[in-house]
Design an enzyme around this catalytic site. Structure first.
Site, short mmCIF file in Angstrom:
data_model
loop_
_atom_site.label_atom_id
_atom_site.label_comp_id
_atom_site.label_asym_id
_atom_site.label_seq_id
_atom_site.Cartn_x
_atom_site.Cartn_y
_atom_site.Cartn_z
N LEU A 130 0.82 -1.21 0.00
CA LEU A 130 0.00 0.00 0.00
C LEU A 130 0.85 1.26 0.00
O LEU A 130 0.53 2.23 -0.69
CB LEU A 130 -0.93 0.00 1.21
CG LEU A 130 -1.83 1.21 1.37
CD1 LEU A 130 -2.71 1.41 0.13
CD2 LEU A 130 -2.69 1.07 2.62
N ALA A 164 2.69 -2.05 9.21
CA ALA A 164 1.86 -2.92 10.03
C ALA A 164 2.34 -4.36 9.92
O ALA A 164 3.00 -4.74 8.95
CB ALA A 164 0.40 -2.84 9.59
N LYS A 180 -5.14 -5.72 15.57
CA LYS A 180 -5.64 -4.62 14.73
C LYS A 180 -6.79 -3.88 15.44
O LYS A 180 -6.91 -2.66 15.31
CB LYS A 180 -6.09 -5.14 13.37
CG LYS A 180 -4.95 -5.64 12.49
CD LYS A 180 -3.99 -4.52 12.10
CE LYS A 180 -4.57 -3.61 11.05
NZ LYS A 180 -3.59 -2.57 10.63
N THR A 237 1.25 -7.83 8.96
CA THR A 237 0.17 -8.36 8.13
C THR A 237 0.22 -9.87 7.96
O THR A 237 -0.62 -10.43 7.25
CB THR A 237 0.20 -7.70 6.74
OG1 THR A 237 1.48 -7.93 6.13
CG2 THR A 237 -0.05 -6.20 6.84
N TYR A 282 -4.01 -11.77 15.01
CA TYR A 282 -3.88 -10.63 14.10
C TYR A 282 -5.07 -9.68 14.25
O TYR A 282 -4.90 -8.47 14.40
CB TYR A 282 -3.77 -11.13 12.66
CG TYR A 282 -3.94 -10.04 11.63
CD1 TYR A 282 -2.94 -9.11 11.40
CD2 TYR A 282 -5.11 -9.95 10.87
CE1 TYR A 282 -3.09 -8.10 10.46
CE2 TYR A 282 -5.27 -8.95 9.92
CZ TYR A 282 -4.25 -8.02 9.72
OH TYR A 282 -4.42 -7.03 8.79
#
Length: 286
Positions: free
Chosen positions: A12, A59, A128, A61, A124
């Site tokens: 991203l 982050a 988040k 991931t 995970y």
């Protein structure tokens, strides 16, 4: 706007930098330049560059690896987000960051809205969700964009993996009982630009439009690329070697995104088609 990007070498981060290229000032950093788990480093970067907004793409991931390395995932996702958010608040900069459908349990009978209750199933997902809470606790100006099933150039993703295995003639067993929507990283970057242009704040969902299963996505990719699907078969998630539990249904509602920006996401099939044409020279499509 002066923009400071964390995780600038990721799937991203690269697209964010490309979409905002030409802004008054933009600085892209990676983990070697800026360790977001270090509070002093966060203050130093934000104070030094003096951005209008920090777009926090860094982050953890690796969904399955988080099950065996929960503390490492927590430090990067939760403490990293908290540190960047605090530095932004102290400097008066907008914090833009990203969430996931994995904060939901998948039991909803309809697409998830921004205000729906979180109930993450995996390590995970829990990190988040905790990252979202840390962001809000800091109390600064922020925009959180929840997304899902991301693919794009410049990194590993499900579509590229399916193509590589299919070209090697490997058998493919893919989950048919997980439903979501693929999201092109390039479209997500444009969505962030649209949201900033609309001065959006708080939490907004974005993905492509429509829904499919991982099996449906794999079949579409193989058919689009003219590859045989004979070795592709559906499987239940419990039959596959995934350490982390996944939500069975994670489709995100884009009603708020459309209302705020006046724009509509394109169908996932169109976005996937553009990506396949993009990687065609690498043997990804024909």
């Amino acid at each position: 706007m002066r923009l400071l990007i964390t995780g600038g070498l990721g799937l991203l981060g690269r697209e964010i930098a490309r979409v905002f290229d030409g802004s008054a000032g933009i600085r892209t950093t990676d983990r070697e330049e800026w360790d977001v788990t270090d509070p002093a480093a966060c203050r130093r970067e934000v104070d030094g560059f003096r951005p209008d907004a920090v777009i926090h793409c860094a982050a953890w991931t690796a969904v399955d690896r988080a099950e065996s390395e929960p503390e490492a995932a927590r430090i990067l996702n939760v403490e990293g987000t908290r540190n960047v958010a605090r530095a932004c608040r102290e400097r008066g900069a907008l914090m833009v960051t990203f969430g996931t459908d994995y904060i939901f349990d998948g039991a909803s009978p309809r697409p998830y809205r921004e205000e729906d209750a979180a109930n993450p199933l995996s390590v995970y997902g829990k990190t988040k969700w905790a990252a979202e809470q840390a962001l809000r606790e800091e109390g600064g100006d922020h925009l959180l964009v929840r997304t899902q099933w991301m693919f794009g150039p410049g990194g590993r993703n499900f579509i590229r993996t399916i193509l590589e295995k299919a070209r090697r003639g490997e058998s493919l067993r893919v989950a048919s009982d997980q439903v979501g929507c693929p999201t092109f990283s390039r479209d997500l970057a444009v969505a962030v630009r649209n949201l900033l242009g609309a001065r959006a704040r708080g939490t907004v969902h974005f993905s492509s439009e429509g829904e499919t299963s991982w099996f449906g996505l794999a079949r579409h990719v193989l058919e689009r690329c003219g590859l045989p699907a004979a070795r592709l078969s559906p499987a239940r998630t419990r039959e596959l070697p995934y350490p982390a539990p996944r939500p069975a249904y994670g489709v995100l509602s884009k009603e708020k995104y459309r209302a705020v920006t006046g724009a509509s996401p394109r169908p996932w099939e169109e976005a996937v088609g553009e990506y396949l044409e993009m990687i065609a020279p690498e043997g990804g499509a024909r």
